[in-house]
Design a protein around this motif. Structure first.
Motif, short mmCIF file in Angstrom:
data_model
loop_
_atom_site.label_atom_id
_atom_site.label_comp_id
_atom_site.label_asym_id
_atom_site.label_seq_id
_atom_site.Cartn_x
_atom_site.Cartn_y
_atom_site.Cartn_z
N TYR A 1 -15.04 6.13 -16.54
CA TYR A 1 -13.89 6.50 -15.72
C TYR A 1 -14.23 6.41 -14.23
N LYS A 2 -15.45 6.79 -13.86
CA LYS A 2 -15.86 6.69 -12.46
C LYS A 2 -15.79 5.25 -11.99
N ALA A 3 -16.22 4.32 -12.85
CA ALA A 3 -16.16 2.90 -12.50
C ALA A 3 -14.71 2.43 -12.36
N ILE A 4 -13.84 2.90 -13.24
CA ILE A 4 -12.41 2.55 -13.16
C ILE A 4 -11.81 3.10 -11.87
N GLU A 5 -12.17 4.33 -11.54
CA GLU A 5 -11.69 4.97 -10.32
C GLU A 5 -12.14 4.20 -9.08
N GLN A 6 -13.40 3.79 -9.05
CA GLN A 6 -13.91 3.02 -7.91
C GLN A 6 -13.21 1.67 -7.79
N ASN A 7 -12.93 1.04 -8.92
CA ASN A 7 -12.21 -0.23 -8.92
C ASN A 7 -10.80 -0.03 -8.36
N ALA A 8 -10.15 1.06 -8.77
CA ALA A 8 -8.81 1.36 -8.28
C ALA A 8 -8.82 1.62 -6.77
N HIS B 1 -7.44 12.17 -1.60
CA HIS B 1 -8.54 12.31 -2.56
C HIS B 1 -8.21 11.83 -3.97
N ASP B 2 -6.95 11.85 -4.34
CA ASP B 2 -6.54 11.37 -5.67
C ASP B 2 -5.70 10.10 -5.59
N ALA B 3 -5.78 9.38 -4.49
CA ALA B 3 -4.94 8.20 -4.29
C ALA B 3 -5.09 7.18 -5.42
N SER B 4 -6.29 7.03 -5.95
CA SER B 4 -6.52 6.03 -7.00
C SER B 4 -5.70 6.31 -8.26
N GLU B 5 -5.21 7.54 -8.40
CA GLU B 5 -4.45 7.88 -9.60
C GLU B 5 -3.09 7.19 -9.66
N VAL B 6 -2.64 6.58 -8.55
CA VAL B 6 -1.41 5.78 -8.64
C VAL B 6 -1.65 4.54 -9.51
N LEU B 7 -2.92 4.16 -9.66
CA LEU B 7 -3.26 3.01 -10.52
C LEU B 7 -3.84 3.44 -11.86
N THR B 8 -4.54 4.57 -11.90
CA THR B 8 -5.21 4.99 -13.13
C THR B 8 -4.45 6.05 -13.92
N GLY B 9 -3.52 6.74 -13.26
CA GLY B 9 -2.93 7.93 -13.86
C GLY B 9 -3.90 9.09 -13.73
N SER C 1 -9.07 -1.64 -5.09
CA SER C 1 -7.79 -2.36 -5.20
C SER C 1 -6.78 -1.84 -4.18
N LEU C 2 -6.74 -0.52 -4.00
CA LEU C 2 -5.83 0.04 -2.99
C LEU C 2 -6.24 -0.40 -1.59
N LEU C 3 -7.53 -0.35 -1.31
CA LEU C 3 -8.01 -0.77 0.01
C LEU C 3 -7.64 -2.22 0.28
N ALA C 4 -7.74 -3.06 -0.74
CA ALA C 4 -7.43 -4.49 -0.59
C ALA C 4 -5.94 -4.74 -0.36
N PHE D 1 0.81 -1.22 0.00
CA PHE D 1 0.00 0.00 0.00
C PHE D 1 0.85 1.28 0.00
N PHE D 2 1.76 1.42 0.96
CA PHE D 2 2.50 2.67 1.06
C PHE D 2 3.56 2.81 -0.03
N ALA D 3 4.03 1.69 -0.57
CA ALA D 3 4.90 1.76 -1.75
C ALA D 3 4.12 2.32 -2.93
N GLN D 4 2.85 1.94 -3.05
CA GLN D 4 2.00 2.52 -4.10
C GLN D 4 1.76 4.00 -3.84
N MET D 5 1.44 4.36 -2.60
CA MET D 5 1.19 5.77 -2.29
C MET D 5 2.41 6.64 -2.59
N ALA D 6 3.61 6.09 -2.36
CA ALA D 6 4.84 6.84 -2.63
C ALA D 6 4.99 7.15 -4.11
N ARG D 7 4.30 6.41 -4.96
CA ARG D 7 4.38 6.62 -6.41
C ARG D 7 3.49 7.78 -6.89
N MET D 8 2.75 8.40 -5.97
CA MET D 8 1.96 9.58 -6.36
C MET D 8 2.85 10.66 -6.95
#
Length: 197
Positions: free
Chosen positions: A93-100, A68-76, A103-106, A6-13
Motif C-alpha cells: 500500500y505504501k508503494a501504491i500511495e507513493q505512486n499516486a 496529507h491524504d491527497a493521494s486518496e483521490v486516486l487510491t481511496g 501521479s498527482l505531482l505530474a 490537478f485541482f479537479a482531482q483535489m475537489a474529489r476529496m
C-alpha cells in the motif's frame, strides 16, 4: 498553455468516504478530515512555538496537513484493519500511495511542481511529518469521541487503539491540545456555546 486536472482531482476529496467499514452516525469524507487535520496541525505548531520553545512555521504545518491524504483521490481510503493487516500489505500500500503522489505531482504544470512536491510526496521523518501525523491521529480520535457521544459504540475499539497511539507519541503540545480542546468534543451545542474563559 496546457490544461491541468490537478485541482479537479483535489475537489474529489469530498467524494472519498472515511471509516468505510464502520457504521457512522455522521459520515466523514477526506476533504472534511483534511481541513480538520490542517487546523489541528496549525494549532500544534502554534502551541509548540508559544509554550514549549518550538521553531515551526504554523503555515507550513497547516498546508502539509491539508494535503496529507491527497493521494486518496486516486487510491481511496483503505481501512486501517486492511492497510495494516500484515507487513506485505502495508508495504504494498505504501508503494501504491507513493505512486499516486507522483501521479498527482505530474498533473501539475512543470513550473509549479517544485512548490507542491513537499506537500504531496512522502515526507520522511522531519518535524512537520511528525506533527501532521500527530494531528491526523488526534482528528481520528476526535471522530471517535463524537461518534461515542452520539451513542455509537462502533467506535469504542478505535478510540482505544488511537489512545494508545497518542500515548506512544505524547509530547507537550499533544498533551496541551488534549487537556484544553478535546473535552469539548463530547459536549452538546448548548454546552459549548458558553465559553469557560
Amino acid at each position: 498553455m496546457n490544461r491541468s486536472h490537478f485541482f479537479a482531482q483535489m475537489a474529489r476529496m469530498k467524494l472519498i468516504q472515511r471509516w468505510p467499514l464502520m457504521r457512522n452516525t455522521d459520515p466523514e469524507n477526506v476533504a472534511e478530515h483534511s481541513l480538520q487535520v490542517a487546523m489541528v496541525a496549525h494549532a500544534l505548531a502554534v502551541i509548540k512555538n508559544t509554550l514549549f520553545g518550538g521553531q515551526l512555521d504554523p503555515g507550513t504545518a497547516a498546508m502539509r496537513g491539508l494535503y496529507h491524504d491527497a493521494s486518496e483521490v486516486l487510491t481511496g481510503d483503505l481501512p486501517t484493519p486492511v492497510k495494516y493487516f500484515n507487513h506485505e500489505i502495508a508495504t504494498a500500500y505504501k508503494a501504491i500511495e507513493q505512486n499516486a503522489e507522483q501521479s498527482l505531482l505530474a498533473m501539475l504544470p512543470a513550473e509549479l511542481r517544485t512548490a507542491y512536491q513537499p506537500l504531496l510526496c512522502g515526507h520522511g521523518e522531519d518535524d512537520y511529518s511528525h506533527l501532521v501525523k500527530s494531528a491526523d491521529i488526534l482528528c481520528a480520535y476526535l471522530k471517535c469521541e463524537e461518534e461515542l457521544s452520539a451513542g455509537n459504540r462502533e467506535f469504542a475499539k478505535a478510540r482505544e487503539r488511537l489512545t494508545t497511539m497518542l500515548n506512544e507519541r505524547m509530547n507537550d503540545e499533544i498533551r496541551y491540545f488534549l487537556d484544553v480542546f478535546v473535552p469539548s468534543f463530547s459536549l452538546s451545542l448548548d454546552e459549548i456555546s458558553t465559553p469557560d474563559f
